[in-house]
Design an enzyme around this catalytic site. Structure first.
Site, PDB file in Angstrom:
ATOM      1  N   GLY A  31       8.601   3.981   0.672  1.00  0.00           N
ATOM      2  CA  GLY A  31       9.361   5.165   1.073  1.00  0.00           C
ATOM      3  C   GLY A  31      10.828   4.962   0.797  1.00  0.00           C
ATOM      4  O   GLY A  31      11.234   3.983   0.161  1.00  0.00           O
ATOM      5  N   GLY A  32      11.649   5.885   1.283  1.00  0.00           N
ATOM      6  CA  GLY A  32      13.067   5.819   1.005  1.00  0.00           C
ATOM      7  C   GLY A  32      13.749   4.630   1.653  1.00  0.00           C
ATOM      8  O   GLY A  32      14.696   4.073   1.109  1.00  0.00           O
ATOM      9  N   MET A  33      13.262   4.221   2.848  1.00  0.00           N
ATOM     10  CA  MET A  33      13.951   3.146   3.553  1.00  0.00           C
ATOM     11  C   MET A  33      13.077   1.920   3.752  1.00  0.00           C
ATOM     12  O   MET A  33      13.563   0.883   4.188  1.00  0.00           O
ATOM     13  CB  MET A  33      14.425   3.637   4.920  1.00  0.00           C
ATOM     14  CG  MET A  33      13.308   3.896   5.901  1.00  0.00           C
ATOM     15  SD  MET A  33      13.924   4.194   7.564  1.00  0.00           S
ATOM     16  CE  MET A  33      12.364   4.325   8.462  1.00  0.00           C
ATOM     17  N   LYS A  71       5.279  -2.091   8.199  1.00  0.00           N
ATOM     18  CA  LYS A  71       6.365  -1.366   7.532  1.00  0.00           C
ATOM     19  C   LYS A  71       7.609  -2.237   7.580  1.00  0.00           C
ATOM     20  O   LYS A  71       8.091  -2.592   8.652  1.00  0.00           O
ATOM     21  CB  LYS A  71       6.614  -0.027   8.223  1.00  0.00           C
ATOM     22  CG  LYS A  71       7.743   0.784   7.594  1.00  0.00           C
ATOM     23  CD  LYS A  71       7.960   2.113   8.309  1.00  0.00           C
ATOM     24  CE  LYS A  71       6.870   3.103   7.972  1.00  0.00           C
ATOM     25  NZ  LYS A  71       7.176   4.472   8.485  1.00  0.00           N
ATOM     26  N   ILE A  96       0.812  -1.224   0.000  1.00  0.00           N
ATOM     27  CA  ILE A  96       0.000   0.000   0.000  1.00  0.00           C
ATOM     28  C   ILE A  96       0.842   1.267   0.000  1.00  0.00           C
ATOM     29  O   ILE A  96       0.303   2.369  -0.052  1.00  0.00           O
ATOM     30  CB  ILE A  96      -0.963   0.019   1.211  1.00  0.00           C
ATOM     31  CG1 ILE A  96      -0.179  -0.091   2.527  1.00  0.00           C
ATOM     32  CG2 ILE A  96      -1.994  -1.078   1.096  1.00  0.00           C
ATOM     33  CD1 ILE A  96      -1.063  -0.004   3.770  1.00  0.00           C
ATOM     34  N   GLY A  97       2.171   1.146   0.056  1.00  0.00           N
ATOM     35  CA  GLY A  97       2.997   2.347   0.040  1.00  0.00           C
ATOM     36  C   GLY A  97       4.472   1.996   0.040  1.00  0.00           C
ATOM     37  O   GLY A  97       4.868   0.855   0.321  1.00  0.00           O
ATOM     38  N   ASP A 127       8.626  16.472  11.690  1.00  0.00           N
ATOM     39  CA  ASP A 127       8.244  16.456  10.275  1.00  0.00           C
ATOM     40  C   ASP A 127       6.722  16.561  10.142  1.00  0.00           C
ATOM     41  O   ASP A 127       6.098  15.819   9.392  1.00  0.00           O
ATOM     42  CB  ASP A 127       8.753  15.186   9.597  1.00  0.00           C
ATOM     43  CG  ASP A 127       8.738  15.304   8.074  1.00  0.00           C
ATOM     44  OD1 ASP A 127       8.762  16.446   7.570  1.00  0.00           O
ATOM     45  OD2 ASP A 127       8.697  14.266   7.386  1.00  0.00           O
ATOM     46  N   VAL A 175       5.512  -0.443   2.812  1.00  0.00           N
ATOM     47  CA  VAL A 175       4.384  -0.630   3.726  1.00  0.00           C
ATOM     48  C   VAL A 175       3.368  -1.569   3.082  1.00  0.00           C
ATOM     49  O   VAL A 175       3.003  -1.397   1.918  1.00  0.00           O
ATOM     50  CB  VAL A 175       3.713   0.714   4.081  1.00  0.00           C
ATOM     51  CG1 VAL A 175       2.608   0.502   5.103  1.00  0.00           C
ATOM     52  CG2 VAL A 175       4.746   1.688   4.627  1.00  0.00           C
TER      53      VAL A 175
END
Length: 719
Positions: free
Chosen positions: A21-23, A41, A18-19, A135, A26
């Site tokens: 990121g950089g590291m 994650k 579902i997603g 953030d 998910v």
């Protein structure tokens, strides 16, 4: 490698991605122990092979797992399975605030303030646990399908060991605070600044500072005057505008000093949006907008250029220790990479360096030739009495000849300051001001809290060369204890086991389709993890299977926003909200709810509420009808059939129809306020069905339906 359908940790079935990121990636997964959907994650493979990075990843997860709040995406578990490192989080069905703003162009001030209040509550909970998000932005705020606002992605958050922590991350440049852009300290007030920018975007549909590059935007945060949101949307109330402006002051001392202060003003703005109630902090000269220096511009350029060139490393940067100097202007970039943000300047610098090198070589050659000649003529002068060709006014000798090796080195020394017992970031900043670099190594300590310097490889007062590196040894906190596994045990047994091992215990309860009531179904931190002595272990205990029912909470006397939070926690929803004067409840308190407290209703039931506007002068004596209407009794209706529909009509003594409805469910709750009569009459009407019968003469008497009714007296109570 994670594949769809595989099982992680013997309980989490991966369903879909579902997603990313950089590291990490998910996934949506199903927890087979608790029979619920979760978000998992997973650390990307290239980072899983770095033991140091994995350690930081797990520490961050455990810090976030300590946050349990309705306005935070909760972390349930963290673990490792065959080299796969993962964090299990609450799965929130909804959209990000960023997409919501894009969908609606901009939000009304009431909606924006309501969202900001919930975000503020989540931030306040984190700050109370000494965790700073760093953030905050619309992309990290999720609005669930039931309207709940949740803050997510504490990936760059750090558990603070003091009131401030050093931040070396740029964050998202549109929402970053001036102190973060400079690479200085960031604390709770940095989150408040970012929330102020988020409020500005909700109200206007745009960010206050924009530019072609991240450097330009960062400089605007530091240097340019903050624009008023009313310049773009004139109908924004003055009180709301003042809140946003105070959040976004350049100087942290001029902002709200805590999320609690901000929430109080946000709630006040819902009651009196145009009132000038925002207290601006006293102006100090240090807080004035100032021109950014060339060195600060260069520092920001290096930092942003590196992020733009290596976006995949941004997440790694975020998880690095506060004390790692990632953007020191004196050092070269890590891994030897170059911040090539001005190619023309680089070529000019290279040319000048080469030219300087050639000149230095020529000078050295001349000096060497002169020394050799000097040595040769010195020997001849002993025999002939002639002077050296190099006329110095004195007899030359090899000892008096200037050679490169005899030249004194231009080295500056500074005394080593006292570092023991001080905070790491404080010591590193002092060393940096002296021109000395520093490295930090950590070791566990039961006597010193995390982040305190234990010793250094240079003693106090010792001369150290400018440009050299000093190694600091710092505390990583108390030596941890292994958390025993208590999942699957009865709560009493788990409680005693943890107490015997020196831990504190907190209890949560949740329904479970697989575990019997009273059995521990989840523990946080996870079993076998290492935590400080005396840490609190949160146990989630099964309530058994959920029957789809819940009890209505008491909302009377609460503020509207608190009522929404309490209702969501009780798994019911707030429906329509009305406002009226009430002599018995102060302004902004709920004075009416459509279902009585403690009444058992279906999960998701909507509750209508009324919020008091305070008393009104000259209000007459008022009454309220707050009762549960019972089912017809045998004496009242001998032929009434249980669960059949009836009509309820309640008429007050002054003729006002208080209630008129059809129901088959009893008891039936009714709540009505501001009635001018002290009582009324309830009429219950029901239908009786008769079967066909045959009389003594053999005649068939046809059946049919008959409507019957009876009445009850209902007394109202004074408000």
């Amino acid at each position: 490698m994670v594949k769809i359908g595989m099982m992680i940790g013997d309980r989490y079935e991966i369903l879909e991605k579902i997603g990313t990121g950089g590291m990490s990636d998910v996934y949506k997964a199903k927890c087979h122990k608790l029979n619920r959907f979760v978000a998992v994650k997973v650390l990307k493979q290239e980072f899983s092979e770095n033991a140091n990075f994995v350690s930081k990843f797990r520490i961050e997860a455990q810090a976030a797992a300590g946050l349990m709040h309705p306005n935070i995406v909760n972390v349930y578990d963290v673990g490792e399975d065959n080299g796969i490192y993962y964090i299990v989080m609450e799965l929130v069905e909804g959209i990000t605030l960023k997409k919501y703003i894009e969908k609606k162009a901009r939000l009304s001030y009431k909606e924006a303030v309501s969202i900001a209040i919930q975000v503020g509550m989540g931030i306040e909970a984190a700050h109370n646990n000494h965790i700073i998000h760093r953030d905050i932005k619309p992309q990290n705020i999720i609005i669930s399908k039931d309207g709940k606002v949740k803050v997510t992605d504490f990936g760059i958050a750090k558990a603070a060991t003091s009131n401030t922590i050093t931040s070396n991350v740029m964050g998202s440049v549109h929402y970053t605070s001036p102190e973060q852009a400079r690479g200085g300290y960031s604390d709770e007030k940095s989150d408040i600044y970012s929330l102020g920018i988020t409020m500005f975007e909700m109200l206007t549909g745009r960010v206050p500072f924009n530019g072609e590059t991240t450097v330009a935007i960062a400089i605007k945060h530091i240097q340019e005057e903050f624009p008023s949101p009313r310049e773009f949307v004139p109908e924004i109330p003055g009180g709301v505008e003042s809140i946003v402006v105070k959040c976004c002051q350049k100087s942290p001392d001029r902002r709200y000093q805590s999320a609690q202060e901000l929430i109080a003003d946000l709630k006040q703005s819902l009651i009196n949006p145009e009132e000038d109630f925002v207290v601006q902090n006293e102006v100090e000269m240090d807080g004035d907008t100032r021109m950014i220096t060339e060195s600060e511009v260069a520092q920001i350029k290096r930092r942003t250029a590196y992020q733009e060139e290596y976006p995949e490393r941004e997440e790694i940067m975020r998880l690095r220790s506060d004390t790692e100097a990632m953007y020191e202007s004196e050092d070269e970039p890590e891994d030897g990479e170059d911040y090539d943000y001005n190619p023309g300047m680089e070529r000019l610098t290279t040319f000048l360096a080469v030219a300087a090198g050639i000149v230095i070589c020529i000078i050295l050659i001349i000096l060497v030739v002169n020394v050799i000649n000097n040595i040769g003529t010195g020997e001849n002068s002993d025999n002939s009495g002639h002077n050296s060709p190099i006329q110095t006014g004195e007899e030359s000798s090899p000892e008096s000849s200037p050679t490169p090796s005899d030249e004194p080195e231009d080295v500056t020394y500074v005394p080593m300051p006292n570092v023991r017992g001080r905070k790491v970031e404080e010591v590193r900043n002092e060393l940096k001001d002296l021109g000395v670099k520093s490295d930090v190594v950590y070791e566990e300590s039961d006597s010193l809290e995390a982040g305190i310097v234990i010793s250094a490889d240079a003693g106090e007062g010792e001369d150290i060369a400018v440009g050299s590196t000093v190694t600091l040894k710092a505390s990583a906190g108390p030596r941890g204890d292994i958390v025993p596994s208590v999942t699957g045990k009865p709560y009493e047994e788990a409680y005693n086991l943890l107490l015997d091992n020196g831990f504190q215990v907190a209890k949560l309860e949740a329904y479970s389709d697989t575990a019997e009531a009273g059995v521990v179904v989840l523990q946080t931190p996870a079993a076998e993890s290492k935590v400080a002595k005396g840490s609190e272990i949160t146990l989630t205990v099964s309530l058994g299977k959920e029957n789809g029912k819940t009890r209505v909470p008491n909302l009377l006397g609460r503020t509207e926003m608190d009522g929404i939070v309490v209702a969501n926690e009780a798994k019911v929803q707030i429906g329509s909200v009305t406002y009226e004067h009430n002599p018995y409840y102060p302004a902004d308190q709920i004075c009416y709810q459509s279902y009585s407290a403690d009444l058992e209703v279906d999960v998701g039931t909507e509750i209508q509420i009324t919020v008091s506007l305070g008393p009104q002068t000259g209000t007459p004596t008022l009454y309220r009808c707050n009762t549960n209407i019972a089912a017809p009794t045998l004496e009242e209706a001998p032929d009434y059939v249980t669960n059949s529909s009836v009509t309820l009509k309640l008429v007050a003594d002054d003729g006002t129809v208080v209630l008129e409805t059809i129901t088959s469910s009893f008891p039936y709750a009714t709540n009505h306020n501001n009635l001018t009569s002290s009582g009324g009459t309830l009429t219950v009407t029901y239908t009786v069905t008769k079967d066909s019968v045959v009389d003594d003469n053999g005649t068939v008497i046809p059946g049919g339906t008959e409507t019957k009714s009876f009445t009850r007296r209902i007394e109202f109570t004074p408000q």
